[in-house]
Every structure is written in C-alpha cells, then in structure tokens.
Design an enzyme around this catalytic site. Structure first.
Site, short mmCIF file in Angstrom:
data_model
loop_
_atom_site.label_atom_id
_atom_site.label_comp_id
_atom_site.label_asym_id
_atom_site.label_seq_id
_atom_site.Cartn_x
_atom_site.Cartn_y
_atom_site.Cartn_z
N ARG A 1 2.54 -13.60 -3.19
CA ARG A 1 2.80 -13.96 -1.79
C ARG A 1 2.55 -15.44 -1.50
NH1 ARG A 1 -1.03 -9.84 1.13
NH2 ARG A 1 -2.25 -10.27 -0.72
N ASP B 1 -0.55 -11.80 -7.43
CA ASP B 1 -0.22 -11.84 -6.01
C ASP B 1 0.90 -12.84 -5.83
OD1 ASP B 1 -2.25 -11.75 -2.97
OD2 ASP B 1 -0.08 -12.00 -3.25
N ARG C 1 2.58 -7.00 -2.29
CA ARG C 1 2.04 -8.35 -2.54
C ARG C 1 3.17 -9.27 -3.05
NH1 ARG C 1 -3.10 -5.92 -4.01
NH2 ARG C 1 -2.59 -5.76 -6.23
N1 LIG Z 1 1.71 -4.89 -6.24
C1 LIG Z 1 0.94 -4.06 -5.50
N2 LIG Z 1 0.85 -4.30 -4.18
C2 LIG Z 1 0.07 -3.45 -3.46
C3 LIG Z 1 -0.62 -2.36 -4.01
N3 LIG Z 1 -1.27 -1.71 -3.01
C4 LIG Z 1 -0.99 -2.39 -1.86
N4 LIG Z 1 -0.18 -3.43 -2.16
C5 LIG Z 1 0.35 -4.46 -1.29
O1 LIG Z 1 -0.73 -5.32 -0.98
C6 LIG Z 1 -0.45 -5.93 0.24
C7 LIG Z 1 -1.70 -5.76 1.12
O2 LIG Z 1 -1.67 -6.86 1.93
P1 LIG Z 1 -2.64 -7.00 3.20
O3 LIG Z 1 -2.73 -5.71 3.93
O4 LIG Z 1 -2.16 -8.19 3.93
O5 LIG Z 1 -4.07 -7.18 2.64
P2 LIG Z 1 -4.72 -8.16 1.62
O6 LIG Z 1 -3.92 -9.36 1.34
O7 LIG Z 1 -5.00 -7.31 0.46
O8 LIG Z 1 -6.06 -8.63 2.29
P3 LIG Z 1 -6.71 -8.28 3.71
O9 LIG Z 1 -6.20 -9.30 4.67
O10 LIG Z 1 -8.18 -8.40 3.48
O11 LIG Z 1 -6.29 -6.90 4.07
C8 LIG Z 1 0.79 -5.26 0.84
O12 LIG Z 1 1.93 -6.05 0.58
C9 LIG Z 1 0.87 -3.97 0.04
O13 LIG Z 1 2.20 -3.49 -0.10
C10 LIG Z 1 -0.50 -2.16 -5.42
O14 LIG Z 1 -1.07 -1.23 -5.99
N5 LIG Z 1 0.28 -3.03 -6.12
#
Ligand SMILES: Nc1nc2c(ncn2[C@@H]2O[C@H](COP(=O)(O)OP(=O)(O)OP(=O)(O)O)[C@@H](O)[C@H]2O)c(=O)[nH]1
Ligand SMILES: [Zn+2]
Length: 306
Positions: free
Chosen positions: A210, A208, A176
């Site tokens: 991003r 987040d 994120r």
């Molecule tokens: N900081 C952090 N990032 C995480 C974790 N688990 C997953 N991520 C990150 O979360 C992000 C997931 O992004 P997407 O797959 O675009 O999904 P989303 O923004 O959660 O929403 P959707 O479009 O509904 O899937 C990726 O960059 C992953 O690396 C966590 O435990 N901590």
C-alpha cells in the site's frame, strides 16, 4: 526536508451526498478521482462543515443547480432550494476568491483546519466488512471508527471521540494492496500453515503493497491538518505525517474488542494468528493482554480452569 505539495497525487472530489445512517448521525460520502490510479477512493465525512476544497471550488460556466447536484452546497438541501452557496433557512453563506474560485475559510461555515480531527485511514477489506470474516478485525475497526468519531468519548475506554466531526478515508487497497483475488490465495496459503506475511511473499508480493499518499492528499483536500490518527500501524503514522501540511498530533489505539470484553468482538484461531503476526512481524503498536494471574488452578489429579 519539508514536503512540497507537488509531490502528492492530485485528488478531485467528484461528488458528495448526505447519507442518513442507521447509527444516528448523517454522514457525507465523498467520492474521489486521482491522477495515480483509476480507483474510486472515498472519504466518509462526519460533519457538514468539513469541506472538500476541490468539490467546492467554483467551476467556469456552472450553475448553482450544478453545484447542488454534485453536492457542493452549504447546510441542507430541501425541495425548491435554488442556491447552493446560501442556505437561507440556516442563515449560512459560502464565500469564494473571485479570481481563483477557491472557497474562503470562515469559521461560521467551515471546519477549522487547526482543530484536532479524528481520522482513520482504512483500507478496503471485502471479507472483513461484508462477508462476516473472522480472519481479521477490519470490519470491527471500521464500525468502531464510525462510532468513535460520532461520540463525545468512548465509555469503555474513555478515549475522547470526534464529537460528530471526523473522517474515515476509505482506500480501495484490498489485501494490503494486492487485491481480493491474491488475498484469497493468501488465505489458502495461511490455511496451509503460512502467516499473513509469509503468504504475501510466497505469492511474490511485498508484505504491504500500500501507499497512503492518496489518503494524505484527501485529508489535505478536506482542509484537515492536525490529525488524531486511529491506527495501530506505525507505517501509517509515518506515511501520514506531512509537515507543514499534516501533523499526526495523536495516535489513537484500536484494541480488538475481544481483548477487553470476553463476550464480544471476534474470537477465532485465525484472528489470533493475524493479530500476532501484525505485532511480531509488522511492528503494530498493540499489546497482547498479559494474563498476570492464570485462572487455571491445578489440583493433585486434574487441572481445572474456572
Ligand atoms: N494480503 C493480505 N491482506 C490482508 C490479510 N488480512 C487482511 N488484509 C488486508 O489488510 C488491510 C488491513 O488494513 P487496515 O484495516 O487499514 O489496517 P492496518 O493497516 O492493518 O492497520 P490499522 O490501521 O492498525 O488497522 C486490508 O486491505 C485487508 O484487506 C491477509 O491475510 N493478507
Ligand atoms: Zn480484513
């Protein structure tokens, strides 16, 4: 307030190549540079006729061969082909504005911006996509987005697919936006009891980090304006809307496979926590399946679950 294109980052597609896939359809991988960060963001494009305006724009002094080498060609390459802008075998020719060198839209060769196009803006997740992680559903979402774009409609859900046209905008925003190293630290904090939101905050990061503006600029560069967005994340929907250039005409849900099929998808304590945090603390548009009739029946002495 309507947006002006100038408040977006400038993106430039550097190269495009046809990738024959193990799943059936060819995809066209587009690599982008931009004026905001030095990352190589990607667009995984389904459909030869979805054309990057920055890639196809004519460049002073270039040859037709230069165009073919960077992927700015119509139709299909084959040994001996010498002209990028015309595919004799398929009878396709691209036309350009003589003054600006911009590609001219023609329905025979280029995807219509007015078409509702299935799009996923996907953030890189090394662990979910390459390390079989059961901590998140990113890898599953990536695969499902590709399958949904390629098919006419999804049998299990009836959701209308992209029928071979659509885009996965793949943003290098690991963790994120905090990067893989910090995400690994966040995982250790989660193993110590924090949830994904608390872990980011404990590491002094935003929940987040991003920004989807580069994704928006890539969608516009690909000549797409009506988006059917594959996401559960309300923040993505808000950030992608960009009247009058981009309109989210539909939000297409991404329900974890395991929620609709007991015997498939990712099943782990970690992913339950991950999804629950998304719903309860990040407002994701996901509805946990409500078990209306428990399958557990209690008898006088023991509790058995069928
Ligand atoms: N900081 C952090 N990032 C995480 C974790 N688990 C997953 N991520 C990150 O979360 C992000 C997931 O992004 P997407 O797959 O675009 O999904 P989303 O923004 O959660 O929403 P959707 O479009 O509904 O899937 C990726 O960059 C992953 O690396 C966590 O435990 N901590
Ligand atoms: Zn992930």
């Amino acid at each position: 307030m309507t947006a002006t294109k100038t408040d977006l980052p400038i993106v430039q597609c550097i190269a495009r190549a046809r990738i024959p896939t193990t799943q059936g359809p060819d995809i066209f991988l587009h690599l982008y540079a931009n004026n905001r960060d030095n990352k190589e963001h990607l667009a995984i494009v389904f459909g030869e006729d979805i054309r990057s305006r920055s890639l196809f724009k004519r460049r002073p002094g270039e040859t037709q061969n230069d165009r073919m080498i960077r992927g700015a060609y119509v139709g299909k390459l084959h040994p001996g082909r010498t002209v990028a802008d015309t595919d004799d075998r398929l009878g396709l020719t691209l036309h350009f504005d003589e003054k600006t060198g911009d590609l001219l839209y023609e329905s025979k060769t280029t995807w219509d911006p007015k078409n509702n196009t299935l799009v996923r803006i996907h953030s890189e997740c090394y662990t979910g996509e390459n390390a079989w992680s059961a901590r998140c559903d990113c890898g599953e979402q990536f695969d499902r987005a590709g399958r949904l774009i390629a098919c006419e409609h999804e049998k299990e859900t009836g959701i209308i697919g992209g029928n071979g046209h659509g885009v996965i905008v793949y943003l290098r925003q690991e963790g994120r936006g905090i990067g893989l190293g910090e995400k690994l630290k966040a995982y250790n904090l989660q193993d110590l009891g924090a949830d994904t939101v608390q872990a980011n905050i404990m590491l002094k990061h935003p929940v987040d980090a991003r920004d989807f503006s580069i994704g928006k600029a890539i969608i516009m560069d690909l000549g797409i304006s009506n988006v059917r967005l594959l996401t559960n994340n309300p923040d993505k929907i808000v950030q992608v809307e960009y009247e009058p250039y981009i309109r989210c005409v539909e939000r297409v849900p991404m329900v974890p496979i395991h929620w609709t099929n007991e015997n498939a998808g990712i099943k782990s304590k970690e992913i339950e926590g991950y999804l629950r945090t998304k719903i309860e603390r990040m407002g994701h548009l996901l509805q946990e399946p409500i078990k209306l009739h428990s399958t557990t029946t209690t008898t006088s002495t023991t509790t058995t679950t069928e």
